[in-house]
Design an enzyme around this catalytic site. Structure first.
Site, PDB file in Angstrom:
ATOM      1  N   THR A 190      10.736   4.681 -10.005  1.00  0.00           N
ATOM      2  CA  THR A 190      10.521   4.822 -11.519  1.00  0.00           C
ATOM      3  C   THR A 190      11.544   6.016 -11.909  1.00  0.00           C
ATOM      4  O   THR A 190      11.969   6.162 -13.112  1.00  0.00           O
ATOM      5  CB  THR A 190       9.259   5.095 -11.851  1.00  0.00           C
ATOM      6  OG1 THR A 190       8.426   3.968 -11.436  1.00  0.00           O
ATOM      7  CG2 THR A 190       9.061   5.487 -13.007  1.00  0.00           C
ATOM      8  N   TYR A 217       8.577  -1.709 -16.978  1.00  0.00           N
ATOM      9  CA  TYR A 217      10.151  -1.278 -16.876  1.00  0.00           C
ATOM     10  C   TYR A 217      10.830  -2.101 -15.637  1.00  0.00           C
ATOM     11  O   TYR A 217      10.081  -2.509 -14.594  1.00  0.00           O
ATOM     12  CB  TYR A 217      10.284   0.286 -17.015  1.00  0.00           C
ATOM     13  CG  TYR A 217       9.516   1.178 -16.040  1.00  0.00           C
ATOM     14  CD1 TYR A 217       9.639   1.019 -14.389  1.00  0.00           C
ATOM     15  CD2 TYR A 217       8.158   1.361 -16.352  1.00  0.00           C
ATOM     16  CE1 TYR A 217       9.060   1.716 -13.750  1.00  0.00           C
ATOM     17  CE2 TYR A 217       7.148   2.103 -15.370  1.00  0.00           C
ATOM     18  CZ  TYR A 217       7.787   2.047 -14.349  1.00  0.00           C
ATOM     19  OH  TYR A 217       6.944   2.753 -13.263  1.00  0.00           O
ATOM     20  N   THR A 276       6.920   6.211  -6.696  1.00  0.00           N
ATOM     21  CA  THR A 276       5.617   6.811  -6.543  1.00  0.00           C
ATOM     22  C   THR A 276       4.457   5.772  -5.732  1.00  0.00           C
ATOM     23  O   THR A 276       3.699   6.195  -5.156  1.00  0.00           O
ATOM     24  CB  THR A 276       5.144   7.231  -7.831  1.00  0.00           C
ATOM     25  OG1 THR A 276       4.857   6.089  -8.643  1.00  0.00           O
ATOM     26  CG2 THR A 276       5.836   8.099  -8.623  1.00  0.00           C
ATOM     27  N   ASP A 277       4.883   4.541  -5.623  1.00  0.00           N
ATOM     28  CA  ASP A 277       3.875   3.792  -4.870  1.00  0.00           C
ATOM     29  C   ASP A 277       3.823   4.126  -3.378  1.00  0.00           C
ATOM     30  O   ASP A 277       2.712   3.795  -3.010  1.00  0.00           O
ATOM     31  CB  ASP A 277       4.324   2.226  -5.076  1.00  0.00           C
ATOM     32  CG  ASP A 277       4.148   1.796  -6.486  1.00  0.00           C
ATOM     33  OD1 ASP A 277       3.588   2.402  -7.345  1.00  0.00           O
ATOM     34  OD2 ASP A 277       4.464   0.469  -6.789  1.00  0.00           O
ATOM     35  N   LYS A 314      -1.679   9.124  -4.203  1.00  0.00           N
ATOM     36  CA  LYS A 314      -1.656   8.527  -5.623  1.00  0.00           C
ATOM     37  C   LYS A 314      -3.031   8.130  -5.902  1.00  0.00           C
ATOM     38  O   LYS A 314      -3.518   7.016  -5.324  1.00  0.00           O
ATOM     39  CB  LYS A 314      -0.546   7.541  -5.752  1.00  0.00           C
ATOM     40  CG  LYS A 314      -0.262   7.070  -6.982  1.00  0.00           C
ATOM     41  CD  LYS A 314       0.761   5.864  -6.969  1.00  0.00           C
ATOM     42  CE  LYS A 314       1.050   5.573  -8.571  1.00  0.00           C
ATOM     43  NZ  LYS A 314       2.458   4.646  -8.777  1.00  0.00           N
ATOM     44  N   GLU A 330     -19.823   5.461  13.841  1.00  0.00           N
ATOM     45  CA  GLU A 330     -20.352   4.035  13.562  1.00  0.00           C
ATOM     46  C   GLU A 330     -19.859   2.953  14.427  1.00  0.00           C
ATOM     47  O   GLU A 330     -20.044   1.685  14.374  1.00  0.00           O
ATOM     48  CB  GLU A 330     -19.558   3.666  12.160  1.00  0.00           C
ATOM     49  CG  GLU A 330     -20.202   4.308  10.797  1.00  0.00           C
ATOM     50  CD  GLU A 330     -21.613   3.982  10.388  1.00  0.00           C
ATOM     51  OE1 GLU A 330     -22.054   2.999  10.958  1.00  0.00           O
ATOM     52  OE2 GLU A 330     -22.198   5.088   9.858  1.00  0.00           O
TER      53      GLU A 330
END
Length: 354
Positions: free
Chosen positions: A37, A51, A117-118, A190, A311
């Site tokens: 981006t 975009y 950023t992903d 993120k 667990e």
């Protein structure tokens, strides 16, 4: 030569020498661009979603922030030009080799990587484990494209370059710099799909802030990283096949079966709660472990460690646990661990080390 000419010549020479000295005193920072981006464009100045990522080249990114020249001698190289959801293991290996090659240069003090950023948090953690230098490596991105009226890319890039060129960042591991904050690669995540303050280390906290181009560190990671790890990708052309299966109510084994059939050598299971496993899932994962596939038990919850033998009887099933790593970062460490050993006890040691 008359006195006036001599005086002028001396002044010009003095100015040149002074300017050269100032330039020499500034750190040398290389920007390795991968797209994202921060290099994106929209149809209008108010377009902040919808975009197109990875349109602007590294030279244009640098030219758009002339203030960079005040904090470092900056050069750039376009390594990839992709949206970060398209990042692959092959991209990581190429990028890691390029970073290590660049940091070996005596005329380089630090590296900045522009990135979507992903998957910043994943690339950052991968590099945190395989970069072989104490020189600063800073990953930076933006939540708004370069054409947006409130683009965050320019100030983020300025801060990242200032951080990469700083003495304070030496030996701190791979860092992520957005929104005036310094985050460590191991803990950053993120947290929001659209806001500029999306990158957080929600449980253990950020490492510090960048104020007017000056980094201020308040804590450091205690986990080993960069030059102190046992991982080396210099001679690797691929990474072991490891994928993530996600737990939920009504969980079944379809994804697990598909990964096994595709030849995966490791599976990270993002379980509910503290990495808990539904009965059919536990049975199938146990069967796959007996067939040689490595199973790492993690949690889909964003905070807290996945506790060994909590667990699940991990000693009995021979699973490893992710500790506080997210499933996506557990996948990275399991891949790298499997390049070194097939011993599950050794792999568990690595999860507690890194």
């Amino acid at each position: 030569m008359n006195l006036a000419i001599k005086t002028t010549t001396l002044l010009v020479l003095s100015s040149f020498i002074a300017g050269t000295a100032i330039a020499a005193e500034k750190p040398n920072v290389v920007i390795l661009a991968t797209g994202g981006t921060i290099a994106g464009t929209g149809n209008t100045s108010t377009t902040t979603v919808g975009y197109t990522a990875a349109k602007i080249g590294v030279d244009a990114l640098i030219a758009a922030v002339p203030e960079l020249s005040k904090v470092a001698n900056v050069s750039g190289e376009q390594v990839f030009q992709i949206a970060s959801e398209s990042m692959t293991n092959d991209h990581w290996l190429k990028l890691a080799k390029k970073v290590n090659e660049t940091l070996k240069r005596k005329d380089v003090d630090g590296v900045v990587i522009t990135h979507g950023t992903d998957t910043i948090e994943e690339t950052a953690y991968f590099l945190n484990l395989v970069v072989k230098s104490n020189k600063p490596v800073v990953i930076v991105g933006a939540m708004r494209p370069a054409t947006a009226i409130s683009a965050d890319g320019p100030i983020n890039l300025y801060n990242a370059v200032a951080l990469a060129g700083s003495k304070e960042a030496i030996g701190q591991g791979v860092l992520v710099a957005l929104n005036d904050e310094i985050q460590g690669a191991r803990d950053v995540v993120k947290t929001n799909t659209m806001t500029t303050n999306t990158f957080r280390s929600p449980e253990l906290g950020s490492l510090g802030y960048i104020v007017s181009g000056k980094p201020n560190f308040y804590r450091a990671s205690t986990r080993k990283h960069t030059s102190n790890t046992e991982f080396d990708v210099a001679k690797l052309d691929s990474l072991p096949a490891v994928n993530i299966a996600y737990g939920s109510a009504n969980a079944n084994t379809l994804a697990i079966d598909a990964f096994a059939a595709a030849g995966d050598v490791g599976i990270v299971y993002a379980g509910t709660g503290n990495g808990s496993l539904a009965a059919p899932v536990r049975a199938r994962l146990t069967e796959l472990r007996q067939k040689g596939i490595h199973i790492n038990r993690s949690s889909r919850i964003s905070n807290g460690p996945t506790i060994r033998n909590g667990e699940n009887n991990d000693d009995k099933t021979d699973f490893t646990v992710a500790d506080t790593l997210s499933p996506q970062k557990a996948r990275i460490l399991l891949m790298l661990a499997l390049t070194k050993t097939k011993d599950s006890q050794e792999i568990q040691r690595m999860f507690y080390t890194y």
